[in-house]
Scaffold this active site. Structure first.
Site, mmCIF file in Angstrom:
data_model
loop_
_atom_site.group_PDB
_atom_site.id
_atom_site.type_symbol
_atom_site.label_atom_id
_atom_site.label_comp_id
_atom_site.label_asym_id
_atom_site.label_seq_id
_atom_site.Cartn_x
_atom_site.Cartn_y
_atom_site.Cartn_z
ATOM 1 N N TRP A 61 -10.766 31.386 39.995
ATOM 2 C CA TRP A 61 -12.591 31.324 41.180
ATOM 3 C C TRP A 61 -12.870 30.878 40.433
ATOM 4 O O TRP A 61 -12.837 30.949 38.283
ATOM 5 C CB TRP A 61 -12.545 32.445 41.773
ATOM 6 C CG TRP A 61 -12.549 34.037 41.206
ATOM 7 C CD1 TRP A 61 -11.748 34.632 40.023
ATOM 8 C CD2 TRP A 61 -13.529 34.955 41.772
ATOM 9 N NE1 TRP A 61 -12.210 35.770 39.751
ATOM 10 C CE2 TRP A 61 -13.484 35.885 40.467
ATOM 11 C CE3 TRP A 61 -14.574 35.071 42.736
ATOM 12 C CZ2 TRP A 61 -14.102 37.379 40.805
ATOM 13 C CZ3 TRP A 61 -15.367 36.727 42.428
ATOM 14 C CH2 TRP A 61 -14.846 37.408 41.855
ATOM 15 N N ASN A 62 -14.022 30.133 40.006
ATOM 16 C CA ASN A 62 -15.023 29.727 39.608
ATOM 17 C C ASN A 62 -16.079 30.363 39.572
ATOM 18 O O ASN A 62 -16.541 30.428 40.856
ATOM 19 C CB ASN A 62 -14.881 28.389 38.989
ATOM 20 C CG ASN A 62 -13.643 27.914 38.919
ATOM 21 O OD1 ASN A 62 -12.912 27.639 37.823
ATOM 22 N ND2 ASN A 62 -12.623 26.897 40.365
ATOM 23 N N HIS A 69 -30.538 19.519 42.639
ATOM 24 C CA HIS A 69 -30.473 18.058 42.952
ATOM 25 C C HIS A 69 -29.329 17.654 42.306
ATOM 26 O O HIS A 69 -29.094 16.507 42.217
ATOM 27 C CB HIS A 69 -31.884 17.329 42.319
ATOM 28 C CG HIS A 69 -32.897 18.318 43.849
ATOM 29 N ND1 HIS A 69 -33.732 17.704 44.641
ATOM 30 C CD2 HIS A 69 -33.195 19.067 43.505
ATOM 31 C CE1 HIS A 69 -35.273 18.509 45.062
ATOM 32 N NE2 HIS A 69 -34.626 19.374 44.488
ATOM 33 N N HIS A 73 -27.609 15.566 48.002
ATOM 34 C CA HIS A 73 -28.321 16.573 48.242
ATOM 35 C C HIS A 73 -29.303 16.156 49.404
ATOM 36 O O HIS A 73 -29.228 15.487 49.814
ATOM 37 C CB HIS A 73 -28.616 17.114 46.681
ATOM 38 C CG HIS A 73 -29.331 16.062 46.206
ATOM 39 N ND1 HIS A 73 -29.050 15.460 45.824
ATOM 40 C CD2 HIS A 73 -30.827 16.518 46.094
ATOM 41 C CE1 HIS A 73 -30.289 14.443 44.718
ATOM 42 N NE2 HIS A 73 -31.731 15.474 45.418
ATOM 43 N N HIS A 79 -39.719 20.218 46.953
ATOM 44 C CA HIS A 79 -39.997 19.838 45.767
ATOM 45 C C HIS A 79 -40.963 18.885 44.975
ATOM 46 O O HIS A 79 -41.018 19.006 44.127
ATOM 47 C CB HIS A 79 -38.561 18.780 46.198
ATOM 48 C CG HIS A 79 -38.503 18.108 45.415
ATOM 49 N ND1 HIS A 79 -37.982 18.371 43.959
ATOM 50 C CD2 HIS A 79 -37.805 16.673 45.554
ATOM 51 C CE1 HIS A 79 -37.222 17.257 43.222
ATOM 52 N NE2 HIS A 79 -37.870 16.259 43.858
ATOM 53 N N HIS A 207 -41.163 10.139 48.045
ATOM 54 C CA HIS A 207 -40.767 11.156 48.113
ATOM 55 C C HIS A 207 -42.995 12.468 48.487
ATOM 56 O O HIS A 207 -42.918 13.429 48.987
ATOM 57 C CB HIS A 207 -41.131 12.380 45.971
ATOM 58 C CG HIS A 207 -39.654 12.092 45.854
ATOM 59 N ND1 HIS A 207 -38.848 10.682 45.392
ATOM 60 C CD2 HIS A 207 -38.710 12.905 45.620
ATOM 61 C CE1 HIS A 207 -37.544 11.098 45.394
ATOM 62 N NE2 HIS A 207 -37.307 12.740 45.496
#
Ligand code: MN
Length: 257
Positions: A61-62, A69, A73, A79, A207
């Site tokens: 596992w990691n 982002h 995504h 944001h 945005h």
């Protein structure tokens, strides 16, 4: 057969294709680079915890290191400063994560002009041909930019004047935010705004307007060429990061064949 049985049966038989719109997530996945003095996100990386060794003899596992982002995504409203009291990524209603998609293909014009901007007239022309944009659905903008996603340099396409990547005009961003019934905009580039949008008025209009209207962004999508102009259904799965401004997201499209 129930509706859900028909769905899984269609997926099983291939009459409903599942198209993966997600970029593989690795340390070489392209990421945004902002000019000084702005702070940047970290690239994605794995930090090994154990791999069938003294640290854990039977398991691998990691830990992951990633920005919100990074790679394919979702941008949540919060944001952007225009929605600073808006929804974070954990607050997006689950029912909005399954939604119809309209796909507009401007890849021909982007091939000739990496600074191409989608205009209101392009959207009205699309609507004249295919009908109104989907109520509660996504507008996905196909630019062909996913062909560059193997290379940070080609993907950001920057020169001494900054990045040159396609996007959405100020007027079109305002129209999508205020006039269109969509829940958000999806793109193939590193962000929903054009590479040159830092110098627009307002800067980064997609945005600013779209997130400001409480809508969402999806970025670094792939395989939009495999979707019809209308009729696909997008399944987007951002992590419900409490307080998060976005999240790496698995994005799938269901397409009837
Ligand atoms: Mn983003």
């Amino acid at each position: 057969m129930s509706t859900l049985q028909a769905l899984v049966s269609g997926i099983g038989s291939g009459s409903i294709e599942v198209v993966d719109l997600t970029a593989p997530l690795s340390s070489t996945t392209p990421i945004l680079k902002l000019p000084s003095p702005f702070a940047d996100t970290v690239p994605f990386s794995l930090e090994e915890i154990s791999r069938y060794d003294d640290r854990g003899p039977a398991w691998y596992w990691n830990n992951i290191h990633t920005g919100e982002h990074t790679g394919t995504h979702l941008d949540a409203p919060v944001h952007w400063v225009t929605a600073k009291d808006g929804a974070d990524v954990s607050q997006i209603p689950a029912r909005q994560l399954i939604a119809p998609a309209a796909v507009i293909d401007v890849s021909d014009r982007v091939a000739d002009n990496p600074d191409f901007l989608l205009e209101v007239d392009d959207l009205k022309e699309w609507e004249a041909k295919y009908g109104a944009l989907p109520d509660g659905g996504w507008l996905l903008v196909r630019t062909g930019w996913d062909a560059r996603s193997q290379s940070q340099e080609a993907f950001l396409n920057a020169d001494e004047t900054g990045p040159h990547t396609p996007g959405i005009s100020v007027a079109a961003a305002r129209w999508l935010a205020e006039e269109a019934p969509i829940i958000g905009v999806g793109v193939e580039t590193v962000g929903t705004d054009a590479g040159t949008a830092h110098s627009f008025d307002p800067p980064f209009p997609c945005h600013s307007f779209v997130l400001g209207a409480g809508k969402y962004g999806l970025t670094q999508l792939q395989n939009l060429r495999r979707l019809p102009a209308t009729g696909a259904v997008v399944v987007a799965g951002p992590l419900p990061i409490v307080g998060g401004s976005g999240s790496p997201t698995r994005v799938l499209a269901l397409v009837e064949r």
